[in-house]
Every structure is written in C-alpha cells, then in structure tokens.
Design a protein around this motif. Structure first.
Motif, PDB file in Angstrom:
ATOM      1  N   ASP A  35      -0.586   1.067   0.067  1.00  0.00           N
ATOM      2  CA  ASP A  35      -0.653   2.263   0.994  1.00  0.00           C
ATOM      3  C   ASP A  35       0.719   3.064   0.810  1.00  0.00           C
ATOM      4  OD1 ASP A  35       1.655   1.026   1.918  1.00  0.00           O
ATOM      5  OD2 ASP A  35       1.384   0.547   4.018  1.00  0.00           O
ATOM      6  N   THR A  61       3.881   2.848   1.094  1.00  0.00           N
ATOM      7  CA  THR A  61       4.915   1.930   0.814  1.00  0.00           C
ATOM      8  C   THR A  61       4.799   1.203  -0.722  1.00  0.00           C
ATOM      9  OG1 THR A  61       4.262  -0.111   1.561  1.00  0.00           O
ATOM     10  CG2 THR A  61       5.231   1.465   3.172  1.00  0.00           C
ATOM     11  N   LEU A  74      -4.763   2.718   4.440  1.00  0.00           N
ATOM     12  CA  LEU A  74      -4.446   1.594   3.700  1.00  0.00           C
ATOM     13  C   LEU A  74      -5.751   1.391   2.899  1.00  0.00           C
ATOM     14  CD1 LEU A  74      -2.783  -1.027   3.250  1.00  0.00           C
ATOM     15  CD2 LEU A  74      -4.560  -2.109   4.963  1.00  0.00           C
ATOM     16  N   HIS A 120      -5.737   4.708   8.748  1.00  0.00           N
ATOM     17  CA  HIS A 120      -4.363   4.721   8.598  1.00  0.00           C
ATOM     18  C   HIS A 120      -3.613   4.983   7.246  1.00  0.00           C
ATOM     19  CE1 HIS A 120      -4.430   3.612  12.788  1.00  0.00           C
ATOM     20  NE2 HIS A 120      -5.297   2.851  12.661  1.00  0.00           N
ATOM     21  N   THR A 155      -1.100  -1.191   7.780  1.00  0.00           N
ATOM     22  CA  THR A 155      -0.093  -1.009   6.672  1.00  0.00           C
ATOM     23  C   THR A 155      -0.267  -2.324   5.600  1.00  0.00           C
ATOM     24  OG1 THR A 155       1.559  -2.598   7.772  1.00  0.00           O
ATOM     25  CG2 THR A 155       1.560  -0.157   8.282  1.00  0.00           C
TER      26      THR A 155
END
Length: 327
Positions: free
Chosen positions: A144, A146, A72, A70, A111
């Motif tokens: 990640d 963000t 991360l 994903h 996340t």
C-alpha cells in the motif's frame, strides 16, 4: 514465472504474468456485497470492493492479483519447490486455502499494517478450489502507500518479510534475493570511471556501461535484479497518465518475449499480460501480449456497489491507431 512491482509512493502497483497457456483471465470487479465464502472461516457478505485479474469459476473470482478500494494491493506469484501448504487445519490458527488468501486479506484489511497482523495468524491449508483446479505453489506480494511485504508459505509456517525494494519475482526464497543484491551494488546509470588502469586512455564506445554485468536473461534471479535496478532509476514526471505508461516500461524491462523461454513440455513462456493498478483512481490498466495497447477498466462508485461480479474480457488483438495526414 512472474514479476510484481509496487511504487508505494506513487500509488501504482502491478505485475507481469508469465505463462505458457491462458487460464481464462479477465478483469473482474468484485463489489462490496458479493458474498465470499471460505472452507474454515465464516462467510464474508460485505467487504471493500476489489478490482484485478481473475478467472471466474462457479461464480467465484480466483484472483491472480487485485487491489481493494482502499489502495491495498496483493498478487500471487509462482513459488514451486518451496511453497508449503499444510494437510490439516489448526484450530488455533486462521485456516485458509491458498485461493482464498487474496479475498480474505483484501476483504478484511484496509492497510498493509492490518494485512501484516492478519497474515501473522494464517495457516495455509492444502485445499484446492474444486476438482480439476490443482493447487498452485505461490508466494504473495502485498503493498500500500506505506510500503510492501512478501508472504512465503514454508514448512514451518508463513514467513513475512519487509520488502524495501518493492519487487518480487519467484524462486529462491525472498531472503536469498535480498542477499544477492549486495553483489551488484556497484551498478550505476552513469558512465564508470577508469579504475582498471587510470594511466591508460580507455574511452567508452557508448552509453550504459555503468550497468555492465546486470543480467539480461529471464530467470527469476535475473528478473529480480533487473526489476530492482530499473524501478530504482526510472524517471517519472508530474503527468499521471505518462506515469502509468512509464510503469509499463519498467515492466517491459523484465517481460518475456514469446519463443525465448521454452518449458519442459515444449511450450513458450511469455508475458501474457502486464498490469498496473492506480490506487488513486481505482483504475486497472493492462496490456496483453498480442494487443500491445493499454486498456483501462475503472472501478467507479457504481461498480463498487451491489452483489454481482463485473467481468471484462481482455482485448487480445492488436489495435493500431491510424494517423490522418496533415491537411
């Protein structure tokens, strides 16, 4: 000693691992159905697939850094003298041995927000993997798309810090590095103005004087400053492959050359490998000290399935491309 860098906006994450001796490192893909077990937590038979650098012992990947499917990312970096692990578990906490932390976070979380929530409950317990595997004093870099986070285990618990620069090295604790950045806010890529004596003609004798004062030694403090400066100013073009190469150039700016840093035991600290994980493709890129060439291992859909580890020994010898003459 190590340096970790996260380009969250580009989905590129990686590190230099600086050490004076090999630790059996290999690229390891852990598929979704590989069963992770923990000392104080229920087993994890299913989880996102992981790719990264690890040593495999008793069929268990002990990751130095990895990313899950994903996107991360998580890396452990040396943190001696400050890292604190508790002698006993706390029934009210999520009790984890240090070597279990990367599988736990990347196995449970998709996340950075989820990782932050999980880490807020973690208590790191001083339990080595097995006899002959000493506890490494570590702190961790997590990132990640963000942003990035630093987790540091101290005597009063696991401290979590937002990392706006996307860089982590080693000691001192992370807040000290953040404060120290203020002392270098005047550094620039541009030529400096003559503010010393404007009436005097003081021509520059070359380029790069805007960063005069940026430390060039291999200490954690200096590597942190140099990595922040280089990361902040490195120019990336639209080509993804060239961006991967540029990522390694940023890591090169804080790499250790064999023979320039000696340990108390007489060994040579060196950048044993540099890595870059492309979260968009699930590809783990690396180069070793003696190879110099970039190598790639892609975690495709087939590699993400099943329950058996996929292990890729490192290419550790020089590879020279022999150019042919133009006809």
């Amino acid at each position: 000693m190590c340096t970790s860098i996260a380009y969250s906006d580009r989905g590129l994450y990686g590190r230099n691992l600086d050490l004076d001796t090999p630790f059996g490192e290999q690229v390891v893909i852990t598929p979704r159905d590989f069963p992770f077990t923990f000392h104080h937590l229920p087993p994890m038979p299913h989880h996102p697939a992981l790719t990264g650098m690890a040593t495999v012992a008793h069929n268990t990947p002990l990751y130095a850094e990895a990313a899950n499917e994903h996107g991360l990312y998580m890396a452990g970096l040396y943190f001696p003298g400050n890292a604190h692990y508790f002698d006993a578990p706390d029934p009210a906490a999520c009790n984890v041995a240090p070597f279990e932390l990367i599988p736990l976070v990347l196995g449970r979380c998709k996340t950075l927000a989820q990782a932050r929530e999980l880490l807020a409950t973690v208590r790191l317990v001083a339990e080595p993997f097995a006899p002959g595997f000493p506890l490494a004093p570590l702190h961790w870099h997590i990132a990640d798309a963000t942003g990035a986070l630093v987790a540091e285990p101290m005597a009063d618990g696991l401290h979590l810090y937002e990392d706006p620069a996307g860089v982590l090295t080693n000691n001192p604790p992370f807040p000290w590095h953040q404060t120290n950045l203020h002392n270098y806010r005047g550094l620039s890529t541009a030529a400096p103005a003559n503010s010393l004596a404007p009436a005097l003609e003081l021509p520059l004798c070359g380029q790069g004087f805007g960063a005069l004062g940026l430390p060039g030694d291999a200490s954690p403090v200096s590597r942190y400053l140099r990595a922040v400066f280089t990361k902040a100013h490195a120019v990336f073009g639209p080509d993804r492959d060239c961006g991967i190469v540029q990522f390694f150039h940023v890591l090169d700016a804080v790499a250790m050359v064999r023979g320039t840093v000696t340990t108390d035991q007489g060994g040579c600290d060196e950048t044993r490998y540099s890595s870059c994980i492309d979260a968009q493709t699930g590809t783990y890129y690396y180069k070793t000290y003696d190879s110099g060439s970039l190598h790639a291992v892609t975690m495709d859909e087939a590699a993400r399935q099943g329950s058996d580890l996929r292990v890729y020994p490192l290419q550790a010898r020089p590879l020279f491309h022999q150019d042919a003459p133009v006809a």
